[in-house]
Design an enzyme around this catalytic site. Structure first.
Site, PDB file in Angstrom:
ATOM      1  N   TYR A 170       0.852  -1.201   0.000  1.00  0.00           N
ATOM      2  CA  TYR A 170       0.000   0.000   0.000  1.00  0.00           C
ATOM      3  C   TYR A 170       0.883   1.245   0.000  1.00  0.00           C
ATOM      4  O   TYR A 170       0.633   2.199  -0.745  1.00  0.00           O
ATOM      5  CB  TYR A 170      -0.906  -0.002   1.232  1.00  0.00           C
ATOM      6  CG  TYR A 170      -1.923   1.123   1.203  1.00  0.00           C
ATOM      7  CD1 TYR A 170      -3.204   0.899   0.705  1.00  0.00           C
ATOM      8  CD2 TYR A 170      -1.589   2.400   1.650  1.00  0.00           C
ATOM      9  CE1 TYR A 170      -4.129   1.928   0.640  1.00  0.00           C
ATOM     10  CE2 TYR A 170      -2.516   3.438   1.595  1.00  0.00           C
ATOM     11  CZ  TYR A 170      -3.785   3.201   1.095  1.00  0.00           C
ATOM     12  OH  TYR A 170      -4.697   4.214   1.025  1.00  0.00           O
ATOM     13  N   PHE A 200      -9.831  19.497 -25.136  1.00  0.00           N
ATOM     14  CA  PHE A 200     -10.115  18.069 -25.093  1.00  0.00           C
ATOM     15  C   PHE A 200     -11.259  17.873 -24.108  1.00  0.00           C
ATOM     16  O   PHE A 200     -11.370  18.599 -23.108  1.00  0.00           O
ATOM     17  CB  PHE A 200      -8.900  17.213 -24.723  1.00  0.00           C
ATOM     18  CG  PHE A 200      -9.267  15.755 -24.778  1.00  0.00           C
ATOM     19  CD1 PHE A 200      -9.513  15.156 -26.005  1.00  0.00           C
ATOM     20  CD2 PHE A 200      -9.464  15.019 -23.626  1.00  0.00           C
ATOM     21  CE1 PHE A 200      -9.947  13.836 -26.078  1.00  0.00           C
ATOM     22  CE2 PHE A 200      -9.896  13.692 -23.699  1.00  0.00           C
ATOM     23  CZ  PHE A 200     -10.129  13.098 -24.926  1.00  0.00           C
ATOM     24  N   THR A 201     -12.087  16.882 -24.371  1.00  0.00           N
ATOM     25  CA  THR A 201     -13.347  16.707 -23.633  1.00  0.00           C
ATOM     26  C   THR A 201     -13.142  16.689 -22.113  1.00  0.00           C
ATOM     27  O   THR A 201     -13.687  17.528 -21.397  1.00  0.00           O
ATOM     28  CB  THR A 201     -14.037  15.406 -24.082  1.00  0.00           C
ATOM     29  OG1 THR A 201     -13.110  14.325 -23.948  1.00  0.00           O
ATOM     30  CG2 THR A 201     -14.489  15.494 -25.538  1.00  0.00           C
ATOM     31  N   ASP A 234      -0.210  18.500 -21.959  1.00  0.00           N
ATOM     32  CA  ASP A 234      -0.949  17.239 -22.012  1.00  0.00           C
ATOM     33  C   ASP A 234      -0.056  16.289 -22.798  1.00  0.00           C
ATOM     34  O   ASP A 234       0.083  16.403 -24.015  1.00  0.00           O
ATOM     35  CB  ASP A 234      -2.300  17.436 -22.709  1.00  0.00           C
ATOM     36  CG  ASP A 234      -3.103  16.142 -22.717  1.00  0.00           C
ATOM     37  OD1 ASP A 234      -2.487  15.059 -22.732  1.00  0.00           O
ATOM     38  OD2 ASP A 234      -4.348  16.214 -22.719  1.00  0.00           O
ATOM     39  N   LYS A 256      -2.060   5.813 -23.518  1.00  0.00           N
ATOM     40  CA  LYS A 256      -1.756   6.137 -24.922  1.00  0.00           C
ATOM     41  C   LYS A 256      -0.307   5.745 -25.228  1.00  0.00           C
ATOM     42  O   LYS A 256       0.014   4.574 -25.342  1.00  0.00           O
ATOM     43  CB  LYS A 256      -2.000   7.621 -25.182  1.00  0.00           C
ATOM     44  CG  LYS A 256      -3.454   7.975 -25.434  1.00  0.00           C
ATOM     45  CD  LYS A 256      -4.241   8.104 -24.197  1.00  0.00           C
ATOM     46  CE  LYS A 256      -5.603   8.717 -24.415  1.00  0.00           C
ATOM     47  NZ  LYS A 256      -6.360   8.800 -23.164  1.00  0.00           N
ATOM     48  N   ARG A 266     -16.390  12.721 -33.140  1.00  0.00           N
ATOM     49  CA  ARG A 266     -15.701  13.925 -32.677  1.00  0.00           C
ATOM     50  C   ARG A 266     -16.312  15.129 -33.388  1.00  0.00           C
ATOM     51  O   ARG A 266     -15.725  15.690 -34.314  1.00  0.00           O
ATOM     52  CB  ARG A 266     -14.184  13.830 -32.970  1.00  0.00           C
ATOM     53  CG  ARG A 266     -13.457  12.844 -32.062  1.00  0.00           C
ATOM     54  CD  ARG A 266     -13.591  13.253 -30.622  1.00  0.00           C
ATOM     55  NE  ARG A 266     -12.880  12.421 -29.660  1.00  0.00           N
ATOM     56  CZ  ARG A 266     -13.419  11.972 -28.533  1.00  0.00           C
ATOM     57  NH1 ARG A 266     -14.694  12.201 -28.271  1.00  0.00           N
ATOM     58  NH2 ARG A 266     -12.707  11.289 -27.668  1.00  0.00           N
ATOM     59  N   PHE A 305     -21.358  12.467 -24.861  1.00  0.00           N
ATOM     60  CA  PHE A 305     -21.107  11.508 -25.946  1.00  0.00           C
ATOM     61  C   PHE A 305     -20.946  10.081 -25.431  1.00  0.00           C
ATOM     62  O   PHE A 305     -21.187   9.132 -26.149  1.00  0.00           O
ATOM     63  CB  PHE A 305     -19.865  11.918 -26.742  1.00  0.00           C
ATOM     64  CG  PHE A 305     -18.642  12.131 -25.902  1.00  0.00           C
ATOM     65  CD1 PHE A 305     -18.437  13.325 -25.233  1.00  0.00           C
ATOM     66  CD2 PHE A 305     -17.702  11.127 -25.758  1.00  0.00           C
ATOM     67  CE1 PHE A 305     -17.324  13.513 -24.435  1.00  0.00           C
ATOM     68  CE2 PHE A 305     -16.582  11.300 -24.971  1.00  0.00           C
ATOM     69  CZ  PHE A 305     -16.400  12.502 -24.295  1.00  0.00           C
TER      70      PHE A 305
HETATM   71  N1  F0G Z   1      -5.864  14.150 -22.841  1.00  0.00           N
HETATM   72  C1  F0G Z   1      -5.956  13.665 -24.088  1.00  0.00           C
HETATM   73  C2  F0G Z   1      -5.307  14.393 -25.214  1.00  0.00           C
HETATM   74  C3  F0G Z   1      -6.679  12.488 -24.326  1.00  0.00           C
HETATM   75  O1  F0G Z   1      -6.780  12.017 -25.565  1.00  0.00           O
HETATM   76  C4  F0G Z   1      -7.296  11.825 -23.223  1.00  0.00           C
HETATM   77  C5  F0G Z   1      -8.079  10.622 -23.436  1.00  0.00           C
HETATM   78  C6  F0G Z   1      -7.143  12.373 -21.940  1.00  0.00           C
HETATM   79  C7  F0G Z   1      -6.425  13.539 -21.789  1.00  0.00           C
HETATM   80  C8  F0G Z   1      -7.762  11.724 -20.729  1.00  0.00           C
HETATM   81  O2  F0G Z   1      -7.080  10.579 -20.400  1.00  0.00           O
HETATM   82  O3  F0G Z   1      -8.714   8.730 -20.790  1.00  0.00           O
HETATM   83  O4  F0G Z   1      -6.651   8.389 -19.414  1.00  0.00           O
HETATM   84  O5  F0G Z   1      -8.528   9.760 -18.555  1.00  0.00           O
HETATM   85  N2  F0G Z   1      -8.485  10.273 -24.564  1.00  0.00           N
HETATM   86  C9  F0G Z   1      -9.240   9.084 -24.889  1.00  0.00           C
HETATM   87  C10 F0G Z   1      -9.542   9.092 -26.355  1.00  0.00           C
HETATM   88  C11 F0G Z   1     -10.428   8.853 -24.039  1.00  0.00           C
HETATM   89  O6  F0G Z   1     -10.278   8.187 -26.807  1.00  0.00           O
HETATM   90  O7  F0G Z   1      -9.049   9.958 -27.078  1.00  0.00           O
HETATM   91  P1  F0G Z   1      -7.787   9.299 -19.748  1.00  0.00           P
END
Ligand code: F0G
Length: 466
Positions: free
Chosen positions: A73, A125-126, A216, A259, A383, A451
């Protein structure tokens, strides 16, 4: 002409059977999913190009590392291995593990953003923007205008429009800007890179105003590849050197290790400032976990640490980006309108150009995504208007310039013949969509990140969705 690509720098040791659902099964599945490809069960999907996030094939070395994960832990040895890998390749001294990228975004946003804050970035980004807004901030898009034009061949569509950034600083004042958010590469623009020159210019401008820069880094290795291939003066530098140099120009980073790092889960926040690191760690123990695991198992931290080392190897990054380019070139050859140049992680099809008769508020990209699934069992991501959500002030649908479907390539997962199946299916679906005049409407619309969980129905019978 369609380019070929270099042979993959690996061979296949483990296989996972996949199957093609019948046309009838696909129809049943998409209706049950409310025409939202996110809600499909993965077992009903043939080619799963929904995302490159967490869908990577891990290497034998990563699986071996999983076996030696330390599940203590507190003070796990696996954390220290992860910390060492991040320090070595990304160069930040304080490494704070999180369950995935948005965990890091949550912590960073809570530390630095207050009601009235303004956060400029090279396209939204979302999840990133959602955390900024949940903490009372306002996002400002300061990406170059070419990024919003699918057909522009600009080699660095992720670049920051310095004049726009400068104007914002003048308008709201440096004190109201907790940091500039810089993505490398830019996901929503189609995986487009930012140049080193632009990052340096951002650094120079923000330093004059005392504003930090946060990276990022989810696909920063892919960004480093484009810098090496395209930017004058960088061809002689290794991917690892370029990555490190990019990070040197920033004060911290949010990372989704799902990623670039070939992992299935994991992430981190890393910063240079001691006080910020202390604040982040005290929030971490509330929202993620202790500062030596932050939501990951020891085995996950091992897989990420090993993945980081593999990610910066030239042969791996070349094979990865070349595969994406292959699919893009096949579509370009067939006249399909795709975002150019082809990005690092995905090929994005311009759904607004493919379905000019479908109104934006009937979601051309969502409609095209459902149609592609019906054609071949291929799943892509939307998108466009659905992903962009509603403006929190007016409540109206946002209409981003880009209305795309994203064919996202998981790393080390699919072969060239799989990509040919996808290309043939996209070409057929685009052809079938020409004269279509109606799309989808909401049946259920969630309040945030709609989405993911939204449900739709066709506006009219017939058309592309039968
Ligand atoms: N920043 C970028 C540029 C991303 O593409 C993502 C996730 C995140 C942050 C968030 O990271 O998913 O580990 O919490 N992108 C995925 C996609 C969901 O399908 O593009 P996460």
């Amino acid at each position: 002409m369609t380019a070929s690509y270099a042979p993959e720098p690996y061979r296949i040791k483990v296989v996972e059977p996949i199957h093609v659902p019948t046309a009838e099964q696909r129809r049943e599945a998409i209706v049950e999913a409310g025409y939202n490809i996110t809600l499909l069960r993965a077992q009903d999907v043939y080619m799963d190009l929904y995302t490159d996030s967490g869908t990577n094939a891990m290497s034998d070395r990563q699986w071996a590392a999983v076996m030696v994960g330390d599940e203590a832990y507190a003070g796990s040895a696996s954390f220290y291995r992860l910390e060492a890998a991040v320090r070595k390749y990304y160069g930040y001294p304080h490494v704070i593990p999180t369950h995935q990228g948005r965990g890091a975004e949550n912590i960073l946003s809570r530390c630095l953003i207050r009601p009235g804050s303004h956060v400029p970035g090279n396209m939204y980004f979302t999840t990133t923007r959602t955390h900024q807004e949940l903490n009372g901030g306002t996002f400002h898009d300061v990406i170059v205008k070419e990024a919003h034009d699918a057909a522009s061949e600009h080699p660095f569509k992720g670049d920051v429009d310095l004049a726009a950034l400068e104007a914002l600083i003048r308008e709201v004042g440096a004190d109201a800007i907790p940091y500039v958010s810089v993505a490398a590469t830019v996901n929503m623009a189609g995986g487009q890179p930012i140049s080193m020159a632009s990052l340096e210019a951002v650094r120079e401008l923000t330093a004059r105003h005392g504003i930090p820069v946060m990276l990022d880094a989810a696909r920063a290795v892919e960004n480093a590849w484009f810098v090496q291939q395209r930017e004058p003066g960088w061809s002689g530098h290794s991917i690892a050197e370029i990555l490190h140099r990019m990070c040197d120009l920033t004060d911290g980073a949010c990372m989704s290790a799902k990623k670039d790092s070939y992992a299935n889960i994991g992430g981190w926040l890393a910063v240079r400032d001691q006080d910020l690191a202390d604040n982040a760690r005290s929030l971490l123990v509330v929202f993620e976990g202790l500062h030596t695991y932050g939501g990951m198992a020891g085995r996950d931290m091992e897989a990420v640490a090993q993945g980081i080392e593999e990610s910066v190897r030239e042969e791996n990054i070349r094979a990865r980006v070349d595969q994406v380019t292959y699919l893009g070139d096949r579509l370009l050859d067939a006249g399909v309108p795709v975002v150019r140049p082809i990005g690092g992680h995905a090929v994005c099809v311009d759904a607004a150009a493919v379905l000019p008769g479908v109104p934006r508020d009937e979601f051309p990209a969502q409609t095209l995504a459902a149609a592609l699934y019906l054609d071949s069992g291929t799943r892509c991501a939307e998108r466009g208007v659905v992903s962009a959500g509603r403006d929190p002030r007016t409540g109206a649908n946002r209409h981003p310039d880009l209305e795309l479907i994203r064919l996202t390539i998981p790393r080390r997962v699919y072969t060239r013949s799989h990509l040919d199946v996808v290309a043939d299916s996209v070409i057929r679906t685009v052809e079938a969509g020409r004269d279509v005049t109606s799309g989808l409407r909401f049946v259920h619309e969630p309040a945030t990140l709609r989405f993911f969980l939204a449900r739709f129905a066709p506006v009219r019978e017939g058309g592309l969705l039968g």
